[in-house]
Design a protein around this motif. Structure first.
Motif, PDB file in Angstrom:
ATOM      1  N   GLU A  71      21.404  26.496  43.793  1.00 56.12           N
ATOM      2  CA  GLU A  71      22.992  26.250  44.230  1.00 56.12           C
ATOM      3  C   GLU A  71      23.081  25.584  45.883  1.00 56.12           C
ATOM      4  OE1 GLU A  71      25.068  30.168  44.384  1.00 56.12           O
ATOM      5  OE2 GLU A  71      25.446  29.835  42.236  1.00 56.12           O
ATOM      6  N   TRP A  72      22.494  26.673  46.913  1.00 59.18           N
ATOM      7  CA  TRP A  72      21.340  26.282  48.430  1.00 59.18           C
ATOM      8  C   TRP A  72      21.092  25.129  47.996  1.00 59.18           C
ATOM      9  CZ3 TRP A  72      19.075  31.591  48.720  1.00 59.18           C
ATOM     10  CH2 TRP A  72      20.104  32.390  48.955  1.00 59.18           C
ATOM     11  N   GLU A  84      18.972  34.270  52.590  1.00 59.08           N
ATOM     12  CA  GLU A  84      19.739  33.094  52.889  1.00 59.08           C
ATOM     13  C   GLU A  84      18.775  32.149  53.885  1.00 59.08           C
ATOM     14  OE1 GLU A  84      24.364  31.245  52.235  1.00 59.08           O
ATOM     15  OE2 GLU A  84      23.390  33.249  51.841  1.00 59.08           O
ATOM     16  N   SER A 118      20.724  31.536  42.719  1.00 67.51           N
ATOM     17  CA  SER A 118      20.818  31.170  44.445  1.00 67.51           C
ATOM     18  C   SER A 118      19.938  29.226  45.126  1.00 67.51           C
ATOM     19  CB  SER A 118      20.989  32.251  45.501  1.00 67.51           C
ATOM     20  OG  SER A 118      21.855  33.481  45.119  1.00 67.51           O
TER      21      SER A 118
END
Length: 1024
Positions: A15-16, A231, A12
């Motif tokens: 991806e971020w 996130e 993640s």
């Protein structure tokens, strides 16, 4: 397929990062050898692109690369020092040597146009060369420099958390390969459920302030939690728009002051980052300023350092205004200036000055020199206008305190075109003051540019919850015996009724109760018992807040005696000690028992250092005002409060114990702070926590349009008021002008009533609107009216002399009739100010009414209600009795004051004082009705008054003697009261008389030096 760190949070993060503009390259595909730290080919490309002159000077370019690599290797000799050196290089502030011996700054990163940089994120980055190869989970490179290292762990193992990732970074990677962290801005540790960031050499600790969460002040901590918070944090922090501003402006280093300390690197927390960037943006936009409302203990002083650094390092600010800025940091106390300067200095703040006096400050600001100036509000007194520059930025610490009055006006007048930013944890909004109005930008929602709430601070772990424990301090009072004793005293001293009213009112002050020796002993015994039971076992320390200096001394002695009686010792056997911190005047009038607590700034700092050490026997600090605000000692576990406080001062006081702390010996952590309330402030604490509000459904008093309408009303009322003084020159501040004004508003006439009522309303509008531009043309007329009002306002200036003569006797009477003093715990008055319970506390603050508190086991509410009924009933009888003068008996006053102390209802004292004021007014009204207008004639018939009249009349301008009786009445109120033995032999008494005489003459625009003063003073000295 099993969940692993690489398949969950690590993937993640990549991806971020790609979504934020980073180019992803697997670690084993990076153009580097496994022992390399920087990716030299990328560094060379950036160097030549950003410093094009090096394209024709390849040897100088190689010297830059050599110096960079040498600095990276030096990390083995000290990581923090190497990191500081490379931070300077990466910022472009370091001058590299050229092949011909010159020293030239080089740009390695383009901070202005981010598109000119290479942003790369890589995973599984291997390094070797030490004991064994290591592999970093995620590394963020800018132009080939590894600026961020993220260590991840699996989210599905209960025994594994972000702390394990932080331990790997601190205990293993930084120890074995410090060179890889030489260019590091910060590290990240996460398992996907929590996300923390920290500078290099941050010890891994689940309760650490240094390993801080990231986020946004716009988020609700109750809803943005867990993976959603992770996130949110990653997307906000791990992007070029955040990392590069931190590197360029907001990384700071605190250097060790002695061998007991080490150099440390520190970074902004996300509320500080947001606010620092917001201040910078407002300055560039040429806005007037803004309000930063951050919870107490969340780092407002550090925020100001970050903001100042960003402003001073940014060429855009200099270009915008034509010269480098001056940042003025204002505190309202010398000790806070000292603390702020120390923080700025250890943070390596460039061009910092702390003026020693007013003259030095005024000269510095007139010169227009750029840099940081740290000073107190008081040094702006009498400054006048100093500088018109618009690139002066004023950062006001504790803005709710230094914002009002003459000092606030003075620093705004000194630099009128500056930008003013106020930082506070306790914004004020009431009928008299508004932090929002004074600092808020109308373009900001609710006039607040940055808001960081207590709920957010506690949820983030930057502050701890505070438990407020209620106490009831009760006693019995023999009312009838006290009445009888007071009447005997009044007869012996020949007191008239008005003097009895004054003396009883003075004695009903809360200090009379608090200073009772039995009460002091009972409270201090409870303090020591509570401390030894709940606080000392954790290694924490205590602060005691007493009412005044006399009680600070009394509490200190009582606690010392109690500690000795209980043989309260430290683990090493040393007896626990009690320290005193209070303001002590260095003058001959200061009592000897106070003077031994007169501390130099160095001695006070030494005392702070002792208090903060877990193994030092200094366990208690007793204060009255100092160290209640601006004092940060995480080891403080409890504050014992036995002093009335309200609003901002109360909130700052009760948040002293809210700092996180870990016992370095036992490893125990502070889960919450404690406040033990002996004075009865539960309701006030609720209000202080709730804070001021600007509700959407209420009329917004801060609206610009409404302010203009209010200014129009001011002008209308001012014009109507000036009609009373037609023909008088309002620019004339002489005695003649004042005397003529008095003739237009004679005492007892309708004109005086109209003047007082209209002026009071006018004053309210002025204080609210000033400095509204519509008021400026009327400033002189308003101030002239203010002078007239002050000269006719009723004065009660000299009853202090009556108290000097009989106060001790009266106090002894009260103490002699107080019995059965005792302290009991009040569980029903204990509240927990934690993140989950703050909403409930706010409701309590808004809804708590006496009639709603009906608990069968608590009799205090019943007693309080009975006393309120009694006050009202007795007051009605007094008001109905118009045939004879009436006054409140001393015992009745004390009885109600006792109720206040028991009932934890803060405003009962205010109610009582108002009731007593009404009673005094009844007495005055009755006497006036009986005597008519003969009072002034009776006083003039007094031989002494006649002599005084003659002195004043002989020194009054010819033809203006109508005001003489008013002057004589004012002076005589001093003369009558000084008639007690020994006043003239006392320096304090003599100074007080001189001061009051000068004040009286000044109010009537008469000279305070010369023949009138000399003859009046000699007359008083000879006759009294």
């Amino acid at each position: 397929m099993a969940w692993t760190e690489s398949s969950t949070i690590q993937r993640s993060l990549l991806e971020w990062a790609e979504e934020a503009g980073w180019e992803y390259i697997p670690g084993d595909e990076l153009p580097r050898d496994h022992h390399d730290v920087v990716i030299e080919t990328w560094v060379r490309e950036a160097l030549l692109a950003l410093d094009p002159e090096l394209a024709d000077d390849p040897e100088s370019a190689e010297l830059v690369l050599h110096e960079l690599n040498q600095a990276v290797l030096d990390a083995h000799n000290g990581l923090v020092a190497a990191n500081e050196r490379l931070t300077v290089m990466l910022r472009g502030d370091h001058a590299f040597t050229t092949i011909d011996g010159r020293h030239v700054p080089r740009q390695l990163i383009d901070f202005k146009d981010l598109k000119n940089n290479r942003f790369t994120v890589a995973d599984e980055v291997t390094i070797n060369g030490a004991t064994k190869p290591r592999r970093f989970d995620v590394v963020y490179y800018v132009n080939g420099f590894p600026l961020v290292v993220a260590e991840t762990k699996t989210p599905v193992k209960h025994q594994v958390s972000w702390v394990n990732a932080a331990k790997d970074l601190h205990d293993v990677y930084e120890e074995e390969y410090p060179n890889f962290f030489a260019t590091n801005v910060f590290n990240v540790a996460t398992e996907g459920l929590e996300f923390r960031m920290a500078p290099i050499r941050a010890v891994a600790d689940s309760d650490s302030e240094i390993w801080a969460p990231w986020g946004s002040t716009e988020d609700d901590p109750k809803t943005v939690t867990g993976p959603a918070r992770v996130e949110r944090a990653a997307r906000l922090l791990l992007r070029p728009e955040t990392i590069l501003p931190i590197l360029k402006d907001l990384v700071m280093f605190r250097h060790a002051r002695d061998a007991s300390e080490v150099d440390i690197k520190f970074l902004p927390r996300y509320p500080q980052f947001e606010a620092a960037l917001a201040i910078h943006a407002k300055v560039l936009a040429d806005r007037p300023g803004g309000l930063i409302w951050h919870h107490q203990g969340s780092g407002k002083t550090e925020l100001m350092a970050f903001a100042a650094a960003r402003l001073l390092r940014d060429d855009a600010v200099t270009e915008r205004f034509g010269s480098a800025p001056t940042v003025i940091v204002i505190a309202d106390r010398k000790d806070l200036v000292r603390q702020t300067a120390e923080m700025f200095e250890t943070a390596g703040m460039p061009r910092m000055t702390v003026p020693r006096n007013r003259r030095e400050l005024h000269g510095l600001l007139r010169s227009g020199e750029s840099g940081v100036v740290i000073t107190t509000v008081h040094k702006f007194a009498e400054a006048g206008h100093l500088n018109n520059r618009s690139n002066i930025v004023v950062l006001v610490d504790e803005a709710h305190r230094s914002q009002e009055g003459k000092f606030g006006d003075a620093w705004r007048a000194a630099v009128p075109h500056a930008k003013f930013f106020g930082a506070t944890g306790t914004a004020i909004e009431d009928k008299d003051r508004s932090t929002f109005k004074l600092f808020g930008d109308p373009d900001d929602p609710d006039f607040v540019m940055s808001r960081y709430t207590p709920e957010q601070s506690i949820a983030d772990g930057f502050t701890k919850p505070v438990i407020v424990e209620g106490r009831s301090v009760g006693f019995n009072l023999d009312k009838e015996a006290l009445d009888e004793a007071f009447d005997e005293l009044a007869t012996e001293e020949g007191l008239d009724e008005e003097e009895k009213v004054f003396l009883s009112g003075k004695a009903s002050h809360i200090e009379t109760i608090l200073s009772n020796p039995e009460r002091v002993a009972a409270v201090c015994a409870d303090i020591v018992d509570h401390f030894l039971t709940y606080v000392a076992p954790l290694g924490q320390k205590a602060q005691v807040v007493a009412y005044n200096q006399r009680l600070v001394i009394a509490y200190t002695r009582a606690i010392e005696a109690e500690l000795e009686r209980r043989a309260a010792v430290m683990p090493d056997g040393q007896l626990r000690e009690v320290g005193v911190v209070m303001h002590v005047a260095d003058s001959k009038e200061t009592p000897k028992e106070y003077k031994k607590h007169l501390l130099t700034p160095e001695q006070e700092e030494a005392l702070k250092r002792r208090f903060k050490k877990v193994d030092d026997p200094l366990s208690f600090i007793v204060v009255t005002a100092k160290w209640m605000t601006g004092f940060n000692a995480p080891i403080e576990g409890v504050l014992y409060l036995d002093k009335p406080a309200k609003d901002t001062n109360l909130f700052q006081t009760i948040t002293r114990p809210n700092r996180p702390w870990k016992n370095p010996v036992t490893g125990q952590r502070k889960d919450f702070g404690r406040v033990v309330d002996y004075i009865g402030l539960a309701r006030a604490i609720g209000k202080a926590v709730a804070g001021p509000k600007v509700k959407d459904d209420e009329e917004d008093e801060l609206n610009v349009t409404d302010a203009s309408k209010l200014a129009g009303k001011f002008v209308t009322d001012l014009t109507r008021l000036l009609h009373l003084f037609d023909g008088i020159d309002t620019s004339d501040s002489s005695f003649e002008s004042l005397a003529e004004a008095h003739e237009r508003i004679p005492e007892g006439g309708a004109q005086r009533t109209e003047f007082i009522e209209t002026y009071v309303a006018l004053q309210t509008v002025w204080e609210f609107l000033d400095p509204h531009p519509m008021l400026r043309p009327f400033k002189g007329q308003y101030f002239w009216l203010a002078k007239v009002y002050e000269s006719i306002r009723p004065k009660d200036v000299s009853k202090t002399f009556l108290w000097a003569r009989l106060g001790a006797k009266t106090t002894d009477l009260i103490h002699g009739h107080m019995t059965d003093v005792g302290v009991r715990s009040m569980p029903s008055k204990t509240v927990t100010l934690d993140a989950a319970g703050l909403a409930l506390v706010k409701k309590i603050a808004e809804q708590l009414k006496l009639s709603e508190r009906q608990t069968s086991e608590s009799k205090a509410e019943d007693v309080y209600q009975e006393v309120l009924d009694s006050i009202e009933a007795r007051l009605r009888r007094r008001l109905a009795d118009t045939e004879s003068p009436a006054y409140r008996s001393l015992a009745e006053r004390i009885e109600k004051l006792r109720a206040k102390a028991i009932e934890n209802v803060e405003d009962s004292l205010a109610f009582l004082e108002e009731a007593l004021k009404i009673a005094q007014d009844v007495v005055a009204a009755d006497r006036a009705a009986e005597q008519g207008d003969q009072g002034a004639l009776d006083r003039l018939a007094d031989p002494k008054r006649g002599a005084l009249t003659q002195i004043v009349a002989e020194n009054t301008p010819p033809g203006l003697h109508k005001i003489v009786p008013d002057i004589v009445l004012r002076i005589d109120s001093i003369v009558v009261e000084v008639a007690y033995a020994g006043w003239s032999a006392s320096d304090a008494g003599d100074k007080r008389v001189r001061r009051e005489l000068r004040s009286a003459l000044k109010e009537y625009s008469l000279p305070i030096k010369g023949e009138l003063f000399d003859r009046t003073y000699e007359y008083v000295r000879e006759n009294y």
